[in-house]
Design a protein around this motif. Structure first.
Motif, PDB file in Angstrom:
ATOM      1  N   PRO A   1       8.299  -1.616  -9.240  1.00 29.69           N
ATOM      2  CA  PRO A   1       9.152  -2.089  -7.472  1.00 29.69           C
ATOM      3  C   PRO A   1       8.228  -1.544  -6.269  1.00 29.69           C
ATOM      4  N   TRP A   2       8.206  -2.662  -5.352  1.00 20.51           N
ATOM      5  CA  TRP A   2       8.093  -1.801  -4.230  1.00 20.51           C
ATOM      6  C   TRP A   2       6.379  -1.225  -4.226  1.00 20.51           C
ATOM      7  N   GLY A   3       6.091  -1.293  -5.306  1.00 27.78           N
ATOM      8  CA  GLY A   3       4.802  -0.557  -5.636  1.00 27.78           C
ATOM      9  C   GLY A   3       3.420  -0.914  -4.437  1.00 27.78           C
ATOM     10  N   ARG A   4       2.310   0.093  -4.897  1.00 25.96           N
ATOM     11  CA  ARG A   4       1.206   0.097  -3.607  1.00 25.96           C
ATOM     12  C   ARG A   4       0.163  -1.496  -4.387  1.00 25.96           C
ATOM     13  N   PRO A   5       0.084  -1.844  -3.461  1.00 26.50           N
ATOM     14  CA  PRO A   5      -1.219  -3.070  -3.905  1.00 26.50           C
ATOM     15  C   PRO A   5      -2.429  -2.652  -4.494  1.00 26.50           C
ATOM     16  N   ASP A   6      -3.190  -1.257  -3.716  1.00 24.19           N
ATOM     17  CA  ASP A   6      -4.306  -1.210  -4.840  1.00 24.19           C
ATOM     18  C   ASP A   6      -3.720  -0.593  -5.843  1.00 24.19           C
ATOM     19  N   MET A   7      -2.729   0.119  -6.243  1.00 21.97           N
ATOM     20  CA  MET A   7      -2.960   0.102  -7.732  1.00 21.97           C
ATOM     21  C   MET A   7      -2.312  -0.929  -8.893  1.00 21.97           C
ATOM     22  N   ALA A   8      -2.830  -0.848  -9.947  1.00 22.25           N
ATOM     23  CA  ALA A   8      -3.692  -1.522 -11.077  1.00 22.25           C
ATOM     24  C   ALA A   8      -2.508  -2.925 -11.069  1.00 22.25           C
ATOM     25  N   LEU A   9      -1.594  -1.977 -11.554  1.00 24.02           N
ATOM     26  CA  LEU A   9      -0.350  -3.138 -11.744  1.00 24.02           C
ATOM     27  C   LEU A   9       0.232  -3.805 -10.790  1.00 24.02           C
ATOM     28  N   PHE A  10      -0.084  -3.815  -9.843  1.00 24.16           N
ATOM     29  CA  PHE A  10       0.328  -5.518  -8.360  1.00 24.16           C
ATOM     30  C   PHE A  10      -0.877  -5.443  -7.979  1.00 24.16           C
ATOM     31  N   LEU A  11      -2.338  -5.143  -8.486  1.00 22.63           N
ATOM     32  CA  LEU A  11      -3.756  -6.304  -8.747  1.00 22.63           C
ATOM     33  C   LEU A  11      -3.480  -6.703  -9.622  1.00 22.63           C
ATOM     34  N   PHE A  12      -3.403  -6.669 -11.180  1.00 26.11           N
ATOM     35  CA  PHE A  12      -4.040  -7.487 -11.787  1.00 26.11           C
ATOM     36  C   PHE A  12      -2.876  -8.146 -11.233  1.00 26.11           C
ATOM     37  N   THR A  13      -1.709  -7.676 -11.538  1.00 25.59           N
ATOM     38  CA  THR A  13      -0.461  -9.062 -11.848  1.00 25.59           C
ATOM     39  C   THR A  13      -0.877  -9.778 -10.167  1.00 25.59           C
TER      40      THR A  13
END
Length: 340
Positions: free
Chosen positions: A190-202
């Protein structure tokens, strides 16, 4: 104790500062709050930090300034006199370093130099700082060990973080400044970076877009949940580096020194294939992803796998969060934050 935490508007810095406040430490936050990604997300983290400090009655202050400005860093140390420093601010991103290397020079090299100088000048008890698993570069011996050679980085980002480790050793040797570098392995939550895979994929799956899957999904990553990372960071901060009495200059171990210097891996010690990670996201969302299978990107490391025995021995580090559980917590946060 009073701890200066750089990068408190960032992902790991935010969670680390929260953890310190919860246990009663006084925290001095430091962040320039740049626009590398969504500033509103960073400002919301800072808002939550301020609320947390009021709720715990712990000492908290925040400095909005650039680490590359030596006078700003010096004033922060002069005014607040931190006992210890956790340096998590950096220009992150592997691929962005191919586009804008100068940003990495300013933040990761100049900024780190200013932190080292301030720690020396104000006799800080211990500097804990973020390195990265990317320093292992061309090394394909698994799992990655702190005792391996790390002199073949595959991108400029990794080169700057390796430089940080060498710079820290120089200060540990010259000024007996205790320093500990932590090589992070693919942190998520939670609160991760938008350029990371999890955020981007979601985001893309929810919007019905295809997700970019590099190396045709054949990557493996030692995905590590942010709470497990923070627990390790805080335990290391509590345990200042000491000189290794068994260090041998004729057979030098890169993970320690006759100076108060240490390097540790901090990861989950359980690599997961990228396709399995995507399946965990699909399960948490209840939506099947559309895949755009792509070749390996320049600068990408095909696999990461952390040997964390040294950190376990030093501070009893034991990651607790399975990937499926961590992904579910992120998805729950994402849906709540963006009202999806």
């Amino acid at each position: 104790m009073k701890v200066l935490v750089t990068g408190t508007a960032g992902f790991i810095g935010f969670h680390t500062a929260i953890r310190l406040l919860e246990r009663g430490d006084s925290v001095v936050g430091f962040d320039v709050v740049n626009d590398y990604y969504d500033v509103a997300l960073k400002e919301k983290r800072l808002e939550i930090l301020a609320d947390k400090a009021r709720g715990t009655n712990a000492g908290y202050s925040f400095i909005r300034a650039n680490l590359a400005d030596p006078s700003a860093v010096g004033r922060a140390f002069e005014e607040h006199r931190p006992d210890r420093v956790i340096h998590l601010a950096a220009q992150a991103g592997v691929r962005y370093s191919l586009e804008n290397p100068q940003a990495y020079v300013e933040s990761n090299l100049t900024g780190f130099t200013n932190i080292l100088e301030a720690c020396r000048a104000f006799e800080v008890e211990h500097l804990t700082y973020a390195s990265t698993s990317s320093v292992y570069g061309a090394n394909r011996t698994m799992p990655f060990s702190e005792h391996h050679d790390v002199d073949h980085p595959l991108q400029f980002y990794a080169a700057t973080k390796r430089a940080n480790e060498l710079m820290a050793h120089a200060y540990s040797h010259l000024f007996r400044l205790p320093t500990t570098g932590l090589r992070f392995f693919t942190v998520y939550g939670p609160w991760g970076r938008p350029d990371m895979a999890l955020f981007l994929f979601t985001r893309k799956i929810l919007e019905g877009e295809a997700i970019p899957v590099f190396n045709h999904g054949n990557h493996t990553r030692d995905f590590t949940y942010v709470d497990d990372i923070v627990e390790g960071v805080v335990r290391v901060n509590d345990t200042p580096a000491e000189a290794d009495p068994d260090w041998d200059a004729h057979q030098p171990d890169p993970a320690s020194s006759d100076a108060p210097f240490r390097i540790y891996n901090i990861g989950n010690n359980a690599p997961v294939k990228l396709m399995e990670y995507i399946e965990a996201i699909e399960e948490a969302l209840g939506i099947k992803a559309k895949l755009d299978l792509l070749p390996l990107q320049p600068g990408d490391v095909p696999d990461t796998y952390a040997d964390v025995r040294e950190l376990a021995d030093a501070v009893d580090y034991r990651p607790q969060t399975p990937v499926k559980e961590g992904v579910r917590r992120f998805v729950d946060w994402y849906r709540g934050y963006y009202d999806v």
